[in-house]
Design a protein around this motif. Structure first.
Motif, PDB file in Angstrom:
ATOM      1  N   MET A   1       0.845  -1.187   0.000  1.00 26.79           N
ATOM      2  CA  MET A   1       0.000   0.000   0.000  1.00 26.79           C
ATOM      3  C   MET A   1       0.882   1.238   0.000  1.00 26.79           C
ATOM      4  O   MET A   1       1.897   1.295   0.671  1.00 26.79           O
ATOM      5  N   HIS A   2       0.459   2.239  -0.729  1.00 28.42           N
ATOM      6  CA  HIS A   2       1.184   3.503  -0.827  1.00 28.42           C
ATOM      7  C   HIS A   2       0.677   4.474   0.243  1.00 28.42           C
ATOM      8  O   HIS A   2      -0.527   4.663   0.387  1.00 28.42           O
ATOM      9  N   PHE A   3       1.617   5.073   0.968  1.00 28.48           N
ATOM     10  CA  PHE A   3       1.256   6.066   1.982  1.00 28.48           C
ATOM     11  C   PHE A   3       1.743   7.430   1.528  1.00 28.48           C
ATOM     12  O   PHE A   3       2.881   7.566   1.076  1.00 28.48           O
ATOM     13  N   LYS A   4       0.892   8.446   1.666  1.00 24.65           N
ATOM     14  CA  LYS A   4       1.221   9.793   1.198  1.00 24.65           C
ATOM     15  C   LYS A   4       1.922  10.643   2.243  1.00 24.65           C
ATOM     16  O   LYS A   4       2.519  11.651   1.908  1.00 24.65           O
ATOM     17  N   MET A   5       1.808  10.253   3.525  1.00 27.03           N
ATOM     18  CA  MET A   5       2.453  11.028   4.581  1.00 27.03           C
ATOM     19  C   MET A   5       3.222  10.078   5.493  1.00 27.03           C
ATOM     20  O   MET A   5       2.717   9.008   5.842  1.00 27.03           O
ATOM     21  N   GLY A  29       4.924   5.016  14.964  1.00 27.08           N
ATOM     22  CA  GLY A  29       5.004   4.016  13.907  1.00 27.08           C
ATOM     23  C   GLY A  29       3.978   4.311  12.844  1.00 27.08           C
ATOM     24  O   GLY A  29       2.876   4.748  13.150  1.00 27.08           O
ATOM     25  N   VAL A  30       4.359   4.133  11.587  1.00 29.45           N
ATOM     26  CA  VAL A  30       3.443   4.340  10.473  1.00 29.45           C
ATOM     27  C   VAL A  30       3.374   3.065   9.644  1.00 29.45           C
ATOM     28  O   VAL A  30       4.198   2.175   9.785  1.00 29.45           O
ATOM     29  N   GLY A  31       2.367   2.968   8.809  1.00 31.30           N
ATOM     30  CA  GLY A  31       2.174   1.787   7.982  1.00 31.30           C
ATOM     31  C   GLY A  31       0.764   1.268   8.152  1.00 31.30           C
ATOM     32  O   GLY A  31      -0.149   2.015   8.495  1.00 31.30           O
ATOM     33  N   GLU A  32       0.593  -0.018   7.908  1.00 30.88           N
ATOM     34  CA  GLU A  32      -0.735  -0.636   8.041  1.00 30.88           C
ATOM     35  C   GLU A  32      -1.318  -0.398   9.432  1.00 30.88           C
ATOM     36  O   GLU A  32      -2.525  -0.288   9.598  1.00 30.88           O
ATOM     37  N   GLU A  33      -0.455  -0.358  10.441  1.00 34.14           N
ATOM     38  CA  GLU A  33      -0.871  -0.014  11.795  1.00 34.14           C
ATOM     39  C   GLU A  33      -0.122   1.248  12.195  1.00 34.14           C
ATOM     40  O   GLU A  33       1.106   1.270  12.205  1.00 34.14           O
ATOM     41  N   ARG A 100      -2.892   1.789  18.953  1.00 32.34           N
ATOM     42  CA  ARG A 100      -2.580   1.018  17.745  1.00 32.34           C
ATOM     43  C   ARG A 100      -3.795   1.143  16.838  1.00 32.34           C
ATOM     44  O   ARG A 100      -4.881   0.657  17.174  1.00 32.34           O
ATOM     45  N   VAL A 101      -3.614   1.809  15.699  1.00 30.85           N
ATOM     46  CA  VAL A 101      -4.717   2.230  14.840  1.00 30.85           C
ATOM     47  C   VAL A 101      -4.676   1.492  13.509  1.00 30.85           C
ATOM     48  O   VAL A 101      -3.619   1.399  12.884  1.00 30.85           O
ATOM     49  N   ARG A 102      -5.851   0.988  13.097  1.00 25.72           N
ATOM     50  CA  ARG A 102      -5.987   0.350  11.777  1.00 25.72           C
ATOM     51  C   ARG A 102      -7.151   0.980  11.040  1.00 25.72           C
ATOM     52  O   ARG A 102      -8.200   1.221  11.631  1.00 25.72           O
ATOM     53  N   ILE A 103      -6.951   1.215   9.765  1.00 27.71           N
ATOM     54  CA  ILE A 103      -8.058   1.646   8.911  1.00 27.71           C
ATOM     55  C   ILE A 103      -8.669   0.372   8.337  1.00 27.71           C
ATOM     56  O   ILE A 103      -7.990  -0.421   7.696  1.00 27.71           O
ATOM     57  N   LEU A 110     -16.346   7.860   3.006  1.00 29.89           N
ATOM     58  CA  LEU A 110     -16.229   7.463   4.412  1.00 29.89           C
ATOM     59  C   LEU A 110     -14.990   6.617   4.652  1.00 29.89           C
ATOM     60  O   LEU A 110     -14.559   5.856   3.782  1.00 29.89           O
ATOM     61  N   ALA A 111     -14.458   6.747   5.870  1.00 31.15           N
ATOM     62  CA  ALA A 111     -13.358   5.890   6.329  1.00 31.15           C
ATOM     63  C   ALA A 111     -13.759   5.328   7.689  1.00 31.15           C
ATOM     64  O   ALA A 111     -14.348   6.028   8.517  1.00 31.15           O
ATOM     65  N   VAL A 112     -13.469   4.051   7.904  1.00 26.87           N
ATOM     66  CA  VAL A 112     -13.778   3.390   9.168  1.00 26.87           C
ATOM     67  C   VAL A 112     -12.477   2.887   9.761  1.00 26.87           C
ATOM     68  O   VAL A 112     -11.669   2.252   9.073  1.00 26.87           O
ATOM     69  N   GLY A 113     -12.271   3.192  11.048  1.00 28.30           N
ATOM     70  CA  GLY A 113     -11.048   2.769  11.710  1.00 28.30           C
ATOM     71  C   GLY A 113     -11.319   2.145  13.057  1.00 28.30           C
ATOM     72  O   GLY A 113     -12.401   2.291  13.643  1.00 28.30           O
ATOM     73  N   ASP A 114     -10.323   1.428  13.550  1.00 28.28           N
ATOM     74  CA  ASP A 114     -10.387   0.717  14.821  1.00 28.28           C
ATOM     75  C   ASP A 114      -9.122   1.040  15.607  1.00 28.28           C
ATOM     76  O   ASP A 114      -8.033   1.104  15.025  1.00 28.28           O
ATOM     77  N   VAL A 115      -9.259   1.248  16.905  1.00 27.10           N
ATOM     78  CA  VAL A 115      -8.123   1.605  17.755  1.00 27.10           C
ATOM     79  C   VAL A 115      -8.131   0.745  19.009  1.00 27.10           C
ATOM     80  O   VAL A 115      -9.174   0.580  19.649  1.00 27.10           O
TER      81      VAL A 115
END
Length: 138
Positions: A1-5, A29-33, A100-103, A110-115
């Motif tokens: 996956m490409h991350f812009k920031m 930490g950045v990335g999938e989580e 620890r955050v996941r989209i 819309l975006a849905v996330g879990d923490v």
């Protein structure tokens, strides 16, 4: 996956757009989580010496917001449209909180996330949040 920031650009965005709270948070930490720290201070505590619910909510909300920005870029007007939070155990006194955050879904609107939120150094979560954000048209 490409991350812009990356962590640096997310931190700079937070400092520029939300200077009143930027010092409370550190991106670890950045990335999938995405991993975000709440630097717990005296004014984050409620009677009994534990971190207050509103501060745990702020950590979850900021965490999901930053995870969305990591993928979309600096979209300042993305806003929370739904939130649910479960407080599961008392955070450890004197410790920072780690989110620890996941989209889970990132759509056009819309975006849905879990923490999951932990006391630093503990493996059992103190809280869990699920949030939906509205993404403005680009």
């Amino acid at each position: 996956m490409h991350f812009k920031m990356d962590a640096t650009s997310l931190s700079e965005f937070l400092a520029r757009e939300f200077p009143q709270v930027a010092g409370d948070f550190a991106i670890e930490g950045v990335g999938e989580e995405l991993v975000v720290r709440l630097r717990v201070r005296e004014d984050h505590l409620r009677p009994g010496g534990t971190v207050s619910g509103p501060n745990m909510f702020a950590l979850a909300d900021v965490g999901i917001y930053l995870a969305i920005l990591q993928r979309l870029g600096p979209v300042a007007l993305a806003v929370t449209t739904n939130a649910s939070m479960d407080f599961m155990r008392k955070p450890e006194a004197g410790r920072d909180l780690i989110a620890r955050v996941r989209i889970l879904k990132l759509g056009r609107v819309l975006a849905v996330g879990d923490v999951l939120i932990f006391s630093e150094g503990d493996t059992k979560p103190v809280a869990r949040a699920s949030m939906t954000y509205s993404i403005p048209p680009q």
